[in-house]
Scaffold this active site. Structure first.
Site, PDB file in Angstrom:
ATOM      1  N   GLY A  45       1.018  -1.290   0.078  1.00 15.19           N
ATOM      2  CA  GLY A  45       0.022  -0.024   0.090  1.00 15.19           C
ATOM      3  C   GLY A  45       0.912   1.135   0.009  1.00 15.19           C
ATOM      4  O   GLY A  45       0.547   2.133  -0.699  1.00 15.19           O
ATOM      5  N   CYS A  46       1.871   1.213   0.772  1.00 18.87           N
ATOM      6  CA  CYS A  46       2.662   2.393   0.927  1.00 18.87           C
ATOM      7  C   CYS A  46       3.576   2.632  -0.478  1.00 18.87           C
ATOM      8  O   CYS A  46       3.736   3.823  -0.740  1.00 18.87           O
ATOM      9  CB  CYS A  46       3.772   2.028   2.097  1.00 18.87           C
ATOM     10  SG  CYS A  46       2.730   2.274   3.521  1.00 18.87           S
ATOM     11  N   THR A  47       3.927   1.649  -0.963  1.00 15.42           N
ATOM     12  CA  THR A  47       4.677   1.778  -2.221  1.00 15.42           C
ATOM     13  C   THR A  47       3.730   2.161  -3.475  1.00 15.42           C
ATOM     14  O   THR A  47       3.977   3.327  -3.945  1.00 15.42           O
ATOM     15  CB  THR A  47       5.072   0.562  -2.652  1.00 15.42           C
ATOM     16  OG1 THR A  47       6.084  -0.077  -1.738  1.00 15.42           O
ATOM     17  CG2 THR A  47       5.835   0.468  -4.335  1.00 15.42           C
TER      18      THR A  47
END
EC number: 1.11.1.24
Length: 151
Positions: A45-47
């Site tokens: 998700g953060c990527t």
């Protein structure tokens, strides 16, 4: 819920992925900021979120805004994350969660560090707050808030 729309952005200083000290006060009166808190480097998700900000980075700079990502990861972790995904913006290391607490960003699902995005206008006032563990909406909402302010 963290800081509210209309609040002044708190002053803070943190080290970026290159070991330089970033001071929020250096931008107040000069540039808008998109400050996004995210849980962890190199997670799916953060990527996705970081790459969305990367892919639209020029849209933000065209609107006079600087994008700033903050997590509790180390400068070294940020450096490799930024290099791997060619992130053109600043990633700040907040290992003791001092700035996360300053913005009152709470954990999501009790354990994950929260995902929250703030858009701060040139004067230092918060004009948008978005809190969702879902990474896909943050960039779009931040860009929309900046565009609506420049109209």
């Amino acid at each position: 819920m963290g800081l509210k729309i209309g609040s002044s952005v708190p002053e803070f200083s943190l080290k970026d992925q290159h070991g330089n000290t970033f001071h929020s006060k250096d931008f107040i009166g000069k540039k808008a900021m998109v400050i996004y808190f995210y849980p962890k480097d190199n997670t799916p998700g953060c990527t996705k979120e970081a790459c969305q900000f990367r892919d639209s980075y020029e849209d933000f700079t065209d609107l006079g805004a600087e994008v700033v990502g903050i997590s509790s990861d180390s400068e070294k972790s940020h450096r490799s994350f930024a290099k791997k995904y060619e992130l053109p913006f600043v990633l700040l290391a907040d290992p003791d969660k001092k700035v996360r607490r300053l913005f009152k960003v709470e954990n999501s699902l009790l354990v994950l560090p929260g995902r929250e995005t703030y858009v701060v206008d040139k004067t230092g006032k918060i004009i948008m707050v978005f809190n969702s563990i879902n990474a896909s909406e943050h960039m779009r909402r931040a860009l929309k808030a900046l565009k609506s302010q420049s109209e």
